[in-house]
Design an enzyme around this catalytic site. Sequence first.
Site, PDB file in Angstrom:
ATOM      1  N   ASN A 130       0.764  -1.116   0.039  1.00  0.00           N
ATOM      2  CA  ASN A 130       0.116   0.045   0.019  1.00  0.00           C
ATOM      3  C   ASN A 130       0.738   1.520  -0.110  1.00  0.00           C
ATOM      4  O   ASN A 130       0.591   2.060  -0.879  1.00  0.00           O
ATOM      5  CB  ASN A 130      -0.954  -0.144   1.214  1.00  0.00           C
ATOM      6  CG  ASN A 130      -1.874  -1.186   1.395  1.00  0.00           C
ATOM      7  OD1 ASN A 130      -2.048  -1.739   0.150  1.00  0.00           O
ATOM      8  ND2 ASN A 130      -2.825  -1.101   2.400  1.00  0.00           N
ATOM      9  N   THR A 175     -15.540  36.101 -33.050  1.00  0.00           N
ATOM     10  CA  THR A 175     -16.393  35.547 -31.869  1.00  0.00           C
ATOM     11  C   THR A 175     -17.545  34.544 -32.594  1.00  0.00           C
ATOM     12  O   THR A 175     -18.085  35.176 -33.638  1.00  0.00           O
ATOM     13  CB  THR A 175     -17.010  36.693 -30.887  1.00  0.00           C
ATOM     14  OG1 THR A 175     -17.367  37.435 -31.742  1.00  0.00           O
ATOM     15  CG2 THR A 175     -15.832  37.255 -30.461  1.00  0.00           C
ATOM     16  N   HIS A 176     -18.078  33.634 -31.930  1.00  0.00           N
ATOM     17  CA  HIS A 176     -19.216  32.936 -32.564  1.00  0.00           C
ATOM     18  C   HIS A 176     -18.835  32.479 -33.975  1.00  0.00           C
ATOM     19  O   HIS A 176     -19.643  32.437 -34.761  1.00  0.00           O
ATOM     20  CB  HIS A 176     -20.552  33.749 -32.614  1.00  0.00           C
ATOM     21  CG  HIS A 176     -20.902  34.315 -31.446  1.00  0.00           C
ATOM     22  ND1 HIS A 176     -21.622  33.610 -30.396  1.00  0.00           N
ATOM     23  CD2 HIS A 176     -20.757  35.591 -30.798  1.00  0.00           C
ATOM     24  CE1 HIS A 176     -21.849  34.192 -29.286  1.00  0.00           C
ATOM     25  NE2 HIS A 176     -21.305  35.647 -29.526  1.00  0.00           N
ATOM     26  N   SER A 297      -5.937  10.461 -48.815  1.00  0.00           N
ATOM     27  CA  SER A 297      -7.334   9.386 -49.132  1.00  0.00           C
ATOM     28  C   SER A 297      -7.067   8.323 -49.944  1.00  0.00           C
ATOM     29  O   SER A 297      -6.514   8.197 -50.889  1.00  0.00           O
ATOM     30  CB  SER A 297      -8.386  10.280 -49.526  1.00  0.00           C
ATOM     31  OG  SER A 297      -9.366   9.357 -49.845  1.00  0.00           O
ATOM     32  N   LYS A 303      -7.103  14.423 -51.856  1.00  0.00           N
ATOM     33  CA  LYS A 303      -7.142  15.035 -50.253  1.00  0.00           C
ATOM     34  C   LYS A 303      -5.797  14.973 -49.627  1.00  0.00           C
ATOM     35  O   LYS A 303      -4.878  14.275 -49.844  1.00  0.00           O
ATOM     36  CB  LYS A 303      -7.979  13.867 -49.696  1.00  0.00           C
ATOM     37  CG  LYS A 303      -9.336  13.727 -49.936  1.00  0.00           C
ATOM     38  CD  LYS A 303     -10.146  15.159 -49.469  1.00  0.00           C
ATOM     39  CE  LYS A 303     -10.227  15.238 -48.003  1.00  0.00           C
ATOM     40  NZ  LYS A 303     -10.993  14.092 -47.419  1.00  0.00           N
ATOM     41  N   GLU A 310      -6.659  16.175 -35.840  1.00  0.00           N
ATOM     42  CA  GLU A 310      -7.977  15.590 -35.536  1.00  0.00           C
ATOM     43  C   GLU A 310      -7.798  14.746 -34.357  1.00  0.00           C
ATOM     44  O   GLU A 310      -9.003  14.536 -33.302  1.00  0.00           O
ATOM     45  CB  GLU A 310      -8.354  15.019 -36.808  1.00  0.00           C
ATOM     46  CG  GLU A 310      -8.937  16.228 -37.838  1.00  0.00           C
ATOM     47  CD  GLU A 310      -9.160  15.284 -39.142  1.00  0.00           C
ATOM     48  OE1 GLU A 310      -9.246  14.017 -39.420  1.00  0.00           O
ATOM     49  OE2 GLU A 310      -9.559  15.992 -40.391  1.00  0.00           O
ATOM     50  N   TYR A 337      -7.007   1.787   1.829  1.00  0.00           N
ATOM     51  CA  TYR A 337      -6.796   0.983   0.561  1.00  0.00           C
ATOM     52  C   TYR A 337      -7.825  -0.034   0.088  1.00  0.00           C
ATOM     53  O   TYR A 337      -8.335  -0.893   1.032  1.00  0.00           O
ATOM     54  CB  TYR A 337      -5.423   0.040   0.496  1.00  0.00           C
ATOM     55  CG  TYR A 337      -5.178  -0.130  -0.923  1.00  0.00           C
ATOM     56  CD1 TYR A 337      -4.574   0.503  -1.813  1.00  0.00           C
ATOM     57  CD2 TYR A 337      -5.354  -1.476  -1.401  1.00  0.00           C
ATOM     58  CE1 TYR A 337      -4.414   0.144  -3.313  1.00  0.00           C
ATOM     59  CE2 TYR A 337      -5.310  -1.933  -2.520  1.00  0.00           C
ATOM     60  CZ  TYR A 337      -4.733  -1.078  -3.463  1.00  0.00           C
ATOM     61  OH  TYR A 337      -4.625  -1.427  -4.847  1.00  0.00           O
ATOM     62  N   GLN A 342      -6.561  -0.008  -7.714  1.00  0.00           N
ATOM     63  CA  GLN A 342      -5.562  -0.648  -8.864  1.00  0.00           C
ATOM     64  C   GLN A 342      -6.030  -0.083 -10.355  1.00  0.00           C
ATOM     65  O   GLN A 342      -5.227  -0.014 -11.326  1.00  0.00           O
ATOM     66  CB  GLN A 342      -5.537  -2.178  -8.859  1.00  0.00           C
ATOM     67  CG  GLN A 342      -5.018  -3.000 -10.213  1.00  0.00           C
ATOM     68  CD  GLN A 342      -5.200  -4.277 -10.014  1.00  0.00           C
ATOM     69  OE1 GLN A 342      -4.578  -5.046  -9.400  1.00  0.00           O
ATOM     70  NE2 GLN A 342      -5.874  -4.704 -10.920  1.00  0.00           N
ATOM     71  N   LYS A 345      -4.044   3.467 -12.278  1.00  0.00           N
ATOM     72  CA  LYS A 345      -2.913   3.492 -12.943  1.00  0.00           C
ATOM     73  C   LYS A 345      -3.109   3.290 -14.406  1.00  0.00           C
ATOM     74  O   LYS A 345      -2.607   4.214 -15.467  1.00  0.00           O
ATOM     75  CB  LYS A 345      -2.054   2.034 -12.701  1.00  0.00           C
ATOM     76  CG  LYS A 345      -1.370   2.689 -11.279  1.00  0.00           C
ATOM     77  CD  LYS A 345      -0.397   1.594 -10.827  1.00  0.00           C
ATOM     78  CE  LYS A 345      -1.324   0.374 -10.332  1.00  0.00           C
ATOM     79  NZ  LYS A 345      -2.202   0.568  -9.126  1.00  0.00           N
TER      80      LYS A 345
END
Length: 472
Positions: A130, A175-176, A297, A303, A310, A337, A342, A345
């Site tokens: 622990n 903006t927007h 592509s 492309k 992304e 504990y 476990q 992680k």
Amino acid sequence: MADSDENPERHDSAGNEGGVSVAQMWGGRFEEGPAEVLWRFTVDHSDRRLLDDDLTGSVAHVKMLSAIGLLDQDEADVLEQGLGSIAVEAREGTFRFHDADEDVHSAVERRLGELVGDVAGKLHTGRSRNDQVALDLRLYLLRSSSERIAQLREFAHVLMAVAESVGEKVVPGYTHLQQAQAVPFAHHLLSYVSTASRDIERFEDLGRRLDVSPLGAGALGGSSLPLDPDRSAHLLGMEGRFVNSMDAVAARDHVAEYAFACVQALVHLSRLATECVLWATTEFGWVTFSDALTTGSSAMPHKKNPDIAELTRGRAAIAIGHLTGLMALQKGLPMTYNRDLQEDKAALFAIDDALAGALEAMTALIADADFHPAAPESSVTALDLAEALVERGVPFREAHHAVGSLLSALFTDGRTLATATAADLAAIDQRFEAEDVVLTAPVESVRRRRSTGGASFASVHEQLRMLRDRLA
């Protein structure tokens, strides 16, 4: 865990001559070894990346045990030499994990037994899994924090270099997703340097809470042995040791805090990634990315896809899910504990890896990009015309209405603000002056901007100076 047809107990006793078996670690109370279904469900090998940290903690623990007399000098020397040999194997990539190793701690203890014999059984004196895993995680996070800070600094310096290279190029600020005000493109890029500098500060601030040794807390209540947690902390080079042994082994808020720092940095990267995707479109046409850092592509020959950007957005999304899982993991656990922990992680490492990978890839993408952003529409100077009236004492709402009326009249005639004449301005409001026509030029708008920290050329130079100092 790798698939294996062998019973874990048989594998361990057969494959670890001179080592420490699972049964020796916790099997005294049990009359039979662990079933394969138990082993498959409970063993998680994601902690293997903690090998270096586990060795660091074990060496410090041996030194402490020697200092308080629970190990004689010969035993301590043998254990340290054995741990040093394992560290060499780890460094050279020759350390071999076995399927029957329950975790990184048991792997180290097993290998130590193979190297030094029965004295390896004394390594665990006064220590529990622990407090051991709690220490390993803290050491890992301290190490990883430094690495992420270095990556963030490199990313920020690349953005600053690009900001300097684009000079006084003026673009629309949005903006927007509508053109709003004219801004230097450098100012836009430096906004992401500001976010990166805060991301760095989060990791730096977190370091104070990470730099606390839990070694000596034991399973949860300390030990009847004369352990010296302060000495252990000192040997580890950590700033302090735990105050409450139960909290020391149960706490995972530092894990969640580190994960949040990573996820917030990923969110910032994701916002830039989205702009990169937009800028690379034919409609925007602001940037051309390197062939080596884009993909094509399988069907459409023309492309050229910004996959790095992304995927950065996608991995940020998955990391947010892992962060939510880390928070939910803690919410219902009683002290101290519980095996649920476990699971922290795998989520933590996934988040950390996502940020490390995204920083590396996005830094490369930006560094090798050719930026050629488009000039803004003249309507982005509308606020400048209104502020010219405000400086003459006109209430802002009146000035706002006057410029709105001017734009409406021009648009009705199929014209833009760039075509406005002094007569057009005077027809709307006599308080306009002939020289106000020059305010319709976006570059003039940027040059006239005076507010501290605003989107002016002078501000860009000041930001670069301040950011260099902050990132030094």
